[in-house]
Design an enzyme around this catalytic site. Sequence first.
Site, mmCIF file in Angstrom:
data_model
loop_
_atom_site.group_PDB
_atom_site.id
_atom_site.type_symbol
_atom_site.label_atom_id
_atom_site.label_comp_id
_atom_site.label_asym_id
_atom_site.label_seq_id
_atom_site.Cartn_x
_atom_site.Cartn_y
_atom_site.Cartn_z
ATOM 1 N N HIS A 1 40.994 -43.272 -14.456
ATOM 2 C CA HIS A 1 40.513 -44.607 -14.096
ATOM 3 C C HIS A 1 38.998 -44.611 -14.250
ATOM 4 C CE1 HIS A 1 40.699 -48.584 -12.166
ATOM 5 N NE2 HIS A 1 39.490 -48.254 -11.710
ATOM 6 N N CYS A 2 38.495 -45.551 -15.024
ATOM 7 C CA CYS A 2 37.063 -45.592 -15.344
ATOM 8 C C CYS A 2 36.404 -46.783 -14.660
ATOM 9 C CB CYS A 2 36.870 -45.681 -16.863
ATOM 10 S SG CYS A 2 35.138 -45.731 -17.366
ATOM 11 N N ILE A 3 35.476 -46.509 -13.751
ATOM 12 C CA ILE A 3 34.788 -47.606 -13.063
ATOM 13 C C ILE A 3 33.895 -48.387 -14.008
ATOM 14 C CG2 ILE A 3 34.832 -46.398 -10.851
ATOM 15 C CD1 ILE A 3 31.818 -45.797 -11.289
ATOM 16 N N ASN B 1 36.072 -50.908 -15.350
ATOM 17 C CA ASN B 1 36.860 -51.549 -14.298
ATOM 18 C C ASN B 1 38.340 -51.604 -14.682
ATOM 19 O OD1 ASN B 1 37.116 -52.812 -11.776
ATOM 20 N ND2 ASN B 1 37.120 -54.852 -12.705
ATOM 21 N N ASN B 2 38.823 -50.513 -15.254
ATOM 22 C CA ASN B 2 40.188 -50.474 -15.758
ATOM 23 C C ASN B 2 40.601 -49.015 -15.936
ATOM 24 O OD1 ASN B 2 42.627 -51.379 -16.743
ATOM 25 N ND2 ASN B 2 41.830 -52.116 -18.709
#
Length: 274
Positions: A125-127, A130-131
Amino acid sequence: MSPNCKFSLPVFVVASAITYIYFSTVFIFIDMWFGLTTSPGILNAIAFTAVAFMCVLNYVIAILTDPGRVPATFMPDIEDSQSPIHEIKRKGGDLRYCQKCAHYKPARAHHCRVCRRCVLRMDHHCIWINNCVGHANYKAFFIFVLYAVLGSIYSLVLLVGSIYNDAEKDEEQSRGSFRNAYVISGLLLVPLSVALMVLLGWHIYLILQNKTTIEYHEGVRALYLAEKGGNVSKNFYDLGAYENLTSVLGPSIFSWVCPTSKHIGSGLRFPYNL
């Protein structure tokens, strides 16, 4: 489409950084070094704009593309001769079942605590987007990082050239507000270029091994346990470097730098090497 369309501070930071780097590169570095009305200036402005456009395009696609949702009707077929490999739990040996989503997990799928659902071939999960980075948007994410590396290095070269050219002018002429832009850009571009190159190198390694970030860390544990028990741990999804590369980027070399994804399949089953 991804439902995560609300305001995200990390995404705003990335968008702001891209905007700042683009305008400072074109209207300060290129203009001060070559001049925007000269042939070298125009060519460099066009080239950098193309890199920036592809970077932004892939970034937006990575944000808005659903990484891969497990169908509600999915049920593993243990008698399917086309897919003899079924991932099982480390404890108990049962087929992987997500208690939170109330369905079985396909191979390489994992539950994301942030997105609150299972994601096909989940990498992480990559901040910053945002996905989740998963089956459907992994290529767009990878190409975004690739163009971000090219853009940051390109901008850094133009920054150095602009400073060198500016240093040859007389002291009074070289003074001004551009010095602040040089300092801010240098403090931004140097660590950004290093961080992005490390990230790009990491994902090149993963692609050539046909692994996700999650599978890498699970593989380290599996290798340790296998060696401890006198067994051999193997990555069954490793088809060879070139096949691994084309499975992610596509069969045509011309599609490797474009966000096309017709080749990726459903994400419910993957080629294997027994």
